[in-house]
Motif scaffolding. Sequence first.
Motif, mmCIF file in Angstrom:
data_model
loop_
_atom_site.group_PDB
_atom_site.id
_atom_site.type_symbol
_atom_site.label_atom_id
_atom_site.label_comp_id
_atom_site.label_asym_id
_atom_site.label_seq_id
_atom_site.Cartn_x
_atom_site.Cartn_y
_atom_site.Cartn_z
ATOM 1 N N UNK A 1 -53.196 39.098 12.410
ATOM 2 C CA UNK A 1 -51.832 38.595 12.573
ATOM 3 C C UNK A 1 -51.403 38.833 14.017
ATOM 4 N N UNK B 1 -49.505 46.680 9.879
ATOM 5 C CA UNK B 1 -48.564 46.284 10.929
ATOM 6 C C UNK B 1 -47.473 45.352 10.439
ATOM 7 N N UNK B 2 -47.716 44.711 9.316
ATOM 8 C CA UNK B 2 -46.710 43.790 8.769
ATOM 9 C C UNK B 2 -46.386 44.167 7.329
ATOM 10 N N UNK C 1 -44.993 39.223 15.084
ATOM 11 C CA UNK C 1 -43.879 39.025 14.146
ATOM 12 C C UNK C 1 -42.876 38.081 14.798
ATOM 13 N N UNK D 1 -41.873 37.379 8.819
ATOM 14 C CA UNK D 1 -42.257 36.039 9.282
ATOM 15 C C UNK D 1 -43.212 36.278 10.452
#
Lengths: 104, 104, 104, 104, 104, 104, 104
Positions: free
Chosen positions: E98, E66-67, E101, E72
Motif C-alpha cells: 500500500x 500500516x493501514x 493513505x 482510504x
Amino acid sequence: MSTSIRSIKSLVPLLDRVLVQRIKAEAKTASGIFLPESTVKDLNEAKVLAVGPGGLDREGKRVPMGVQAGDRVLIPTFGGSPVKVGEDEYQLFRDSDILAKINE
Amino acid sequence: MSTSIRSIKSLVPLLDRVLVQRIKAEAKTASGIFLPESTVKDLNEAKVLAVGPGGLDREGKRVPMGVQAGDRVLIPTFGGSPVKVGEDEYQLFRDSDILAKINE
Amino acid sequence: MSTSIRSIKSLVPLLDRVLVQRIKAEAKTASGIFLPESTVKDLNEAKVLAVGPGGLDREGKRVPMGVQAGDRVLIPTFGGSPVKVGEDEYQLFRDSDILAKINE
Amino acid sequence: MSTSIRSIKSLVPLLDRVLVQRIKAEAKTASGIFLPESTVKDLNEAKVLAVGPGGLDREGKRVPMGVQAGDRVLIPTFGGSPVKVGEDEYQLFRDSDILAKINE
Amino acid sequence: MSTSIRSIKSLVPLLDRVLVQRIKAEAKTASGIFLPESTVKDLNEAKVLAVGPGGLDREGKRVPMGVQAGDRVLIPTFGGSPVKVGEDEYQLFRDSDILAKINE
Amino acid sequence: MSTSIRSIKSLVPLLDRVLVQRIKAEAKTASGIFLPESTVKDLNEAKVLAVGPGGLDREGKRVPMGVQAGDRVLIPTFGGSPVKVGEDEYQLFRDSDILAKINE
Amino acid sequence: MSTSIRSIKSLVPLLDRVLVQRIKAEAKTASGIFLPESTVKDLNEAKVLAVGPGGLDREGKRVPMGVQAGDRVLIPTFGGSPVKVGEDEYQLFRDSDILAKINE
C-alpha cells in the motif's frame, strides 16, 4: 581450466571448497572384456583429495567441513570448477554441494 | 578497462578485492621449441599483487582475507574486473572468488 | 539525467553514494601530437567529488565510507547513475562498487 | 495512476515512501526565447512534498528518512510509482532510491 | 478468483494482508453528464475493508499494520490478489504494498 | 501427482504445509437447474484437512500456523502441490500462501 | 547419475539430504489383471532409506530432520538428484522438499 601446476598436491582449497577427482568407470565388463572408450559412462563418484578450512559464518567462525581428504563421495552432475594438471582433470566443489559419502 | 595509471603499485584494492596478474603459459615446449602466440592457452593461475583490507561483516568488523600479496592462486574462468595499465592486463576479484592457493 | 543544477558542488550524495567525475584520457600522445576525439578511449578512472554519510546497518549505525572526496579511484565499466550539470557529466556510484583507490 | 484526490496535500506516504514532484525544465532559453514543448527535456530533479514515517527495521524500530518535505532532490530515471491528481503528475519513491539532495 | 462467499464481511485476511475495494471513478462529468462505461478509467484508490493481524518478524512478534479498516488508500497498479464475491470485485494486498493513505 | 494412498487421512503435512481440498461450485443454479460440468467454474475456496507442525525459525522454534484443520480458506489461483488419492484431488500449500479465512 | 556403488546401504547422505526410493505403482489392476508397463504411472510416493544429520543453522547447530529412515513420504514431482546403483534408481532430496509423511 589449464594450469602450470606440476603436482595436484600443491593445490590448497580456500574456504569451503573441496578438491575431488572423479572416479573413472571400469573400461571392461564384469567378464573382463574391455569396452571402447565411448561406451564408458562418467560416474558421479569422486575421491576427495583436499578440503578448505571451512567457510566463515556471520560471527567469523569457521563452519566445519562435511567431508575430509580420502572420502569417497557422490557429486552432482552439474556445477563445480574444473582444474587441469598435466593430463589429469580435477574438480573443485563447495562442501554443501557434495551429496553423500560412500562408505564402501 | 583502460587507465592512465603509471604503475600497478599505485592501485589499492578496496574492501575484499584482490588484485591479480594472470600467469602466462610458457610459449615454448619442454624441449625448448617456441610456440606461436595463438597456441598458448590462458592459464587460470595468477599472482596476487595486492589485497583490500577485507569486507565488513554485519557488526562492522573486517572479514579477514583468505589470500595475501605474493600468493599464487587458482582463479575462476569467468568473472573479475579487468584493469589495463599501459600494455599490461590485471584483474580484480573478490576474495571469496579465489578458488585455491598453489603452494609450489 | 539532465538537471538544472548550476554547480555540481550543490549535489550532496545520500547514504552510501559516491559522486565522481570520470578522468578524461589525454587527447594527445606522449610526443605531444593531438589525437582526434574519436580515438580517445574512456578511462575507468574517476575523481571523487563528494560522498554520502554512509549506509545504515541493521542496528541503524552508519557504515563508514571506503573513499573520500579528493580520492582518485577505479570505477567499474557498467553501473552507476549519470548526472549532467550544464555540459559536464558526472556519475553516482555506491561505495561498495568502487573497485580500488589510485595513490599516484 | 489516476485518482479522484482533490489536493495532493491529502496524500500521506506510508513507511519509507517519498512523494515528489518533478521539476520542469525552463521552456525558454537563457536569452528568453520560448522553446516548443517537445524540445524541453525531463529533468531528474524533484521537490519533496511529503515523506513517510520510515520503514521498520528487524527490531520494529523506524529507520530515519534521509530526505524531508521541502528538499530538492536528484531522482533516478527509472522506478517510482506515478500518481496523478487532476492534471498534475507526482511520483512516489522509496527513501533509499533518492540519489542526492540539491542544496542550491 | 471466484468464491461462493455470501458476504465480503466473512473474509478475514491472514498475516499482513489487506482486503480492499477499489473506488470507482465517477461515471459522470463535473457538469453532470453521464459518461459511457468504457471511458471511465480505473482509479488507484481503494477503501480498506479488513486487515490481517500483521506478519511475524524473526522473533515471532507481529509487525504492526500500516493501514486500518476504513482507511482510504493509494494502491499500486499491478499486484494484489483479486477476490470475487457475487458480482463485486475486491483485492488482497500485502500491507507494505500500500503506497499511501488519502486523508480527504 | 498420483499416489497409492488409500485414505487422505493418512497424509501428515510436514513443516508449514497445509493440506486442503478445493470446494466445488454448486453445479446447479439458485433456482435448482443443474448446469453442465463445463460451465462450473473452479472456486478459490478450500477446506483445510490437515496442517503441519509449523516451519522452524532461525532459533529452531516452530512458527505457529495461521490456519487449522476445519478452517475454510481462500487459496491463491496458482501454486500449491496437487495430490491425487483415488479419484479425489487435494492440494498442499505453505501456510503463508493461504490468503484469508472465510468465517461463514 | 551413474555410480559404481555395490549397495545403496553404502550411501550416507550429508547435511539435510534424504535418500529415497520411489514406490512403484502396482502393475496390475484391483481385479488382478496385469497392465502393460507404459500404462503404469509414476507415483509421488517414496520410502526413506537414509537421512543426513541435518543442515547447520547460523549458530552452527544441527537443524533436526523432519523424516527418518523407514518413513513413507510424499515427494514433489520435480527436483531431487537421481542416483543409480546397478539397475535401481534412487533420489536425494533436501528435508524441506519432502511434502508429507504417509502413515498407512
